[in-house]
Design a protein around this motif. Structure first.
Motif, short mmCIF file in Angstrom:
data_model
loop_
_atom_site.label_atom_id
_atom_site.label_comp_id
_atom_site.label_asym_id
_atom_site.label_seq_id
_atom_site.Cartn_x
_atom_site.Cartn_y
_atom_site.Cartn_z
N MET A 65 -73.05 -23.87 31.79
CA MET A 65 -72.69 -23.44 30.44
C MET A 65 -73.51 -22.24 29.98
SD MET A 65 -72.28 -27.21 28.74
CE MET A 65 -71.70 -26.70 27.14
N ARG A 66 -74.72 -22.12 30.49
CA ARG A 66 -75.57 -21.01 30.05
C ARG A 66 -75.05 -19.71 30.63
NH1 ARG A 66 -79.28 -25.07 30.55
NH2 ARG A 66 -80.37 -25.56 28.63
N GLY A 67 -74.89 -18.73 29.78
CA GLY A 67 -74.47 -17.41 30.25
C GLY A 67 -72.97 -17.27 30.44
N ASN A 68 -72.20 -18.35 30.17
CA ASN A 68 -70.75 -18.24 30.31
C ASN A 68 -70.17 -17.62 29.03
OD1 ASN A 68 -67.88 -19.29 29.86
ND2 ASN A 68 -68.23 -19.71 32.03
N GLU A 69 -69.60 -16.42 29.17
CA GLU A 69 -69.16 -15.67 27.99
C GLU A 69 -68.05 -16.38 27.23
OE1 GLU A 69 -68.09 -11.86 29.47
OE2 GLU A 69 -70.15 -11.17 29.66
N THR A 70 -67.07 -16.88 27.98
CA THR A 70 -65.93 -17.53 27.33
C THR A 70 -66.39 -18.70 26.48
OG1 THR A 70 -64.65 -16.96 29.28
CG2 THR A 70 -63.64 -18.51 27.75
N LEU A 71 -67.30 -19.49 27.04
CA LEU A 71 -67.80 -20.66 26.32
C LEU A 71 -68.56 -20.24 25.07
CD1 LEU A 71 -68.90 -23.51 25.88
CD2 LEU A 71 -70.72 -22.93 27.46
N ILE A 114 -60.76 -21.86 33.53
CA ILE A 114 -62.17 -21.47 33.42
C ILE A 114 -63.00 -22.68 32.98
CG2 ILE A 114 -63.80 -20.03 32.12
CD1 ILE A 114 -61.50 -17.93 31.95
N LEU A 115 -62.45 -23.44 32.04
CA LEU A 115 -63.16 -24.61 31.51
C LEU A 115 -63.42 -25.64 32.60
CD1 LEU A 115 -64.13 -25.52 28.67
CD2 LEU A 115 -62.04 -26.86 28.51
N SER A 116 -62.45 -25.84 33.49
CA SER A 116 -62.60 -26.87 34.53
C SER A 116 -63.74 -26.53 35.49
CB SER A 116 -61.29 -27.02 35.31
OG SER A 116 -61.01 -25.83 36.02
N SER A 117 -64.12 -25.25 35.56
CA SER A 117 -65.21 -24.86 36.46
C SER A 117 -66.58 -25.16 35.85
CB SER A 117 -65.11 -23.37 36.81
OG SER A 117 -65.32 -22.59 35.65
N VAL A 161 -78.80 -18.50 23.11
CA VAL A 161 -77.92 -19.40 23.87
C VAL A 161 -78.26 -20.85 23.53
CG1 VAL A 161 -77.18 -20.10 26.16
CG2 VAL A 161 -77.71 -17.72 25.71
N ASN A 162 -79.56 -21.14 23.41
CA ASN A 162 -79.99 -22.50 23.11
C ASN A 162 -79.45 -22.96 21.75
OD1 ASN A 162 -81.62 -24.57 24.37
ND2 ASN A 162 -82.75 -24.52 22.46
N VAL A 163 -79.52 -22.06 20.79
CA VAL A 163 -79.02 -22.39 19.45
C VAL A 163 -77.53 -22.68 19.52
CG1 VAL A 163 -78.52 -21.42 17.19
CG2 VAL A 163 -80.79 -21.16 18.17
N VAL A 164 -76.82 -21.83 20.26
CA VAL A 164 -75.37 -21.97 20.37
C VAL A 164 -75.00 -23.30 21.01
CG1 VAL A 164 -73.37 -21.08 21.61
CG2 VAL A 164 -74.86 -19.51 20.43
N LEU A 165 -75.72 -23.69 22.06
CA LEU A 165 -75.35 -24.90 22.78
C LEU A 165 -75.93 -26.17 22.18
CD1 LEU A 165 -75.75 -23.66 26.46
CD2 LEU A 165 -73.68 -23.79 25.12
N SER A 166 -77.01 -26.04 21.39
CA SER A 166 -77.73 -27.23 20.93
C SER A 166 -76.86 -28.15 20.08
CB SER A 166 -78.98 -26.84 20.15
OG SER A 166 -78.60 -26.08 19.02
N ALA A 167 -75.82 -27.60 19.44
CA ALA A 167 -74.97 -28.45 18.60
C ALA A 167 -74.32 -29.55 19.43
CB ALA A 167 -73.88 -27.61 17.94
N TYR A 168 -74.20 -29.34 20.74
CA TYR A 168 -73.56 -30.35 21.57
C TYR A 168 -74.50 -31.52 21.89
CZ TYR A 168 -69.64 -27.24 22.40
OH TYR A 168 -68.53 -26.45 22.25
#
Length: 723
Positions: free
Chosen positions: A241-247, A231-234, A148-155
């Motif tokens: 963001m962590r654990g959110n499948e759609t994201l 879903i995004l607005s939530s 998850v960290n790798v996936v989100l770290s680009a942001y």
């Protein structure tokens, strides 16, 4: 100069230069032009030995020279990565007079020569300087799960938060000002850019800016992304963001846009002129731009293919050869001439199929006799429809199936039971007990009748075993078995001789939404909430194939008539066709604007029909991998589709309580697929739903959840009465 372009560099400096081939070989002539140079983890350790007597100014000059060279060769992504890691300002290249179109090539070449030495020493100095300037950031222990960290770290690489609105507004203004022919194509970038920019703001804890950005631009997005935006607005905090499948889906799968070369060049030029690196970085990192040569597509052509969770299907994904023809029927002595092998059919032995038993051959003979009495349907001759209404089901009816010979009907219910009815005067009987079977004369002519226990005869049998609602059921072609799939994560195989459960197949971890037997028996397919479809054989506890690729629940599954392929529909709003032999995905169809709930192959194996919550039925040419028709008329989810036995008519059943009949022959005959259409994916859909609609039949208050054509082309429909 030749040394830099040639292949010697990699050999000499293998330790210090890491080359990453572009993700997608085929049509991505875009942003993935770069990603060639990045410092390897081991390079910093050797910096001491590599550093020459040259001072920092010369190192910087060398670095600029290499940047110029990369830029000249249009490796813009590499330029950006190297510049960021070396800590150089954005305008450093402009000072040298370089320009992405190649106008600064003379200066670049001169700089390389000035720097002196061979190419390998030049690049080693670049590597060393980059690695000393920008050491890799270290991650706090246990901060997050690694994936998850790798996936989100680009942001984490963000620009100035208040400027996000300026960047986006600037791009919007530019796209609205271009020629009409380019505007529709370039407008496709709005949605993925909007999502990634919003998530970048959220990830970097700029909550107020993120909220303002969302409120200002969410209304500009296409209506079919409404649910995704909700879903995004939530997601307003980094923790959300962590654990959110759609994201995570959106982050890990590149959003695919199909754009003509002219439109793409226009966008690229604008972003480079404006130095709009924030947007350009997102396009390079998170989008896959499938560039084609030719005329830009119109708004209607783009809308027809848009709407899925990850953009359109790549054209490359639909180029694999598909053997959609039918297998040759087994020889049965009835005096009929044997048909020639279909040239588009797979080899008979491509996948192992079960051998025909004597009882199967008898059934084939019965089928052929019935077929001689079949009514030839057409626009003038429509089928009679017989509706089976389940009363007192209290919305608990979740699945229905008929046997091929229409003698049995089964229902799956929310109370976790499966109920089987006989729809002929012949009642359902169990096989006698073992003790009673020993007393039977096994040589008698009517032994098959004698083994049945008359005391157990009844119109209905209830099968208990599941521990959750039953969402999918399917009869085997020989009527000896019944499959059921449930919320409890299992698929069960029931015997229709003893009305007991023979096997429980455990592989899915979550609800299993659908299951279906192969037309040849033995194999079956299941799909569920875990986003994968599994191929099973009745005599194996473990799946034979796992089809992984959907980004959301696999909601419906269908076997191709030749059993060599399966189609799966998903909540990610795509349909995929998989090769049973290799396990590969050979087709990706996009165009639905909501989760897909029904699929049907035409009897000749050439076409596929799909129905979804967007109330539309879409038609697909499997051979060419193209959408070829759209049938509009239903006002609610299309839950059932079925072609007549001769393929002349397509019946659709919906939650709007209607059955509609469509002229399938006309829909497919009007088809014009030239090579250009196939190559570019341009689809010209005729808005002729009303011409193709042959009839609409409304029930009093019963949603239609299953349709079935008998061997003589009588249409059977089924659903639970909804008072």
């Amino acid at each position: 100069m030749a040394a830099v372009q040639g292949g010697q560099v990699d050999a000499v400096e293998e330790k210090d230069i890491k080359t990453e081939p572009s993700n997608d070989g085929g049509g991505n002539n875009n942003a993935n032009d770069g990603r060639l140079l990045s410092t390897s983890p081991g390079s910093s350790s050797s910096t001491g030995s590599i550093k020459s007597a040259a001072g920092p100014p010369e190192d910087q000059q060398t670095l600029l020279a290499v940047l110029q060279f990369l830029r000249k060769n249009k490796l813009t992504e590499s330029v950006e990565i190297l510049r960021r890691e070396a800590g150089l300002p954005e305008d450093s290249l402009e000072l040298k007079g370089g320009d992405s179109s190649g106008s600064g090539s003379g200066a670049a070449a001169g700089s390389v020569e000035l720097a002196g030495g061979d190419a390998s020493s030049l690049l080693s100095r670049v590597t060393s300087s980059a690695s000393t300037v920008a050491p890799a950031p270290t991650k706090a222990a246990g901060e997050d799960q690694p994936d998850v960290n790798v996936v989100l770290s680009a942001y984490s690489q963000q620009g100035d938060p208040p400027l996000y609105q300026v960047y986006y507004s600037g791009l919007k203004k530019f796209i609205e000002s271009v020629l009409d022919c380019h505007r529709a194509e370039l407008s496709q970038v709005f949605y993925p850019l909007f999502v990634h920019m919003y998530l970048e703001l959220v990830y970097n804890n700029h909550e107020s800016e993120a909220k303002a950005f969302f409120e200002k631009f969410s209304g500009d997005q296409e209506c079919y992304y409404e649910d995704d935006l909700r879903i995004l607005s939530s997601l307003s905090k980094r923790e959300h963001m962590r654990g959110n499948e759609t994201l995570l889906d959106f982050r890990t799968s590149k959003f695919v846009l199909r754009i003509s070369r002219d439109s793409y060049q226009l966008l690229k030029r604008h972003l480079q002129e404006r130095q709009n690196n924030q947007i350009w970085n997102i396009i390079q990192e998170h989008l896959y731009i499938d560039i084609f040569d030719g005329m830009p597509r119109s708004k209607s052509q783009i809308d027809a293919m848009s709407g899925s969770l990850a953009g359109e299907g790549k054209r490359e994904a639909n180029k694999a050869k598909v053997y959609y023809g039918l297998l040759k029927e087994p020889e049965i002595d009835m005096g009929s001439k044997s048909k020639k092998q279909d040239p588009n059919a797979p080899a008979q032995t491509r996948i192992p199929l079960p051998e025909l038993k004597d009882s199967d051959k008898l059934d084939k003979i019965m089928y052929m006799k019935e077929a001689t009495k079949r009514i030839r349907l057409g626009p003038e001759i429509l089928p009679s429809i017989c509706f089976y209404t389940f009363l007192n089901a209290y919305q608990g009816l979740t699945a229905v199936d008929f046997t091929d010979d229409s003698s049995l009907i089964a229902g799956g219910f929310a109370d976790s039971t499966v109920r089987v009815w006989s729809v002929t005067p012949k009642k359902l009987r169990k096989v006698k007990s073992a003790a009673d079977l020993n007393l039977i004369d096994k040589e008698s002519d009517d032994v098959l009748e004698r083994i049945m226990d008359e005391k157990t005869a009844s119109e209905l049998k209830i099968l208990y075993g599941h521990s959750g609602p039953v969402y999918g059921i399917s009869f085997s072609p020989d009527r000896n078995y019944l499959l059921s799939s449930s919320e409890d994560g299992t698929v069960r195989l029931w015997s229709l001789q003893t009305f007991t459960c023979l096997v429980g197949y455990k592989g899915h971890n979550y609800p299993v939404w659908d299951t279906q037997f192969s037309p040849h028996g033995y194999y079956f397919i299941s799909g569920g909430h875990d986003r994968v479809a599994r191929l099973w054989a009745t005599d194996h506890y473990q799946p034979l194939r796992i089809f992984s690729g959907h980004l959301a629940d696999v909601t419906c599954t269908r076997f191709h008539p030749n059993s060599n392929y399966v189609a799966t529909g998903s909540s990610d709003r795509t349909i995929r066709v998989w090769d049973v032999l290799t396990g590969n995905c050979v087709r990706i169809f996009t165009g639905h604007k909501g989760p897909i709930h029904s699929l049907a192959f035409s009897p000749n194996g050439k076409f596929l029909a799909s129905g979804a919550t967007d109330s539309r039925v879409l038609l697909w040419d499997i051979g060419h991998g193209l959408m070829i028709g759209e049938l509009k008329g239903h006002t609610d989810t299309v839950y059932s589709l079925r072609f007549s036995r001769d393929g002349e008519i397509l019946a659709s059943g919906s939650m709007d309580n209607t059955v509609r009949l469509w002229n399938a022959t006309k829909a497919f005959d009007d088809l014009e697929t030239d090579d250009f259409t196939a190559a570019t994916g341009h689809v010209h859909l005729h808005d002729n739903s009303q011409e193709l609609l042959l009839g609409a039949y409304t029930s009093k208050s019963t949603p239609v959840i299953h349709l079935h054509f008998t061997r003589r082309n009588l249409l059977l429909a089924a659903g639970g009465y909804n008072p």
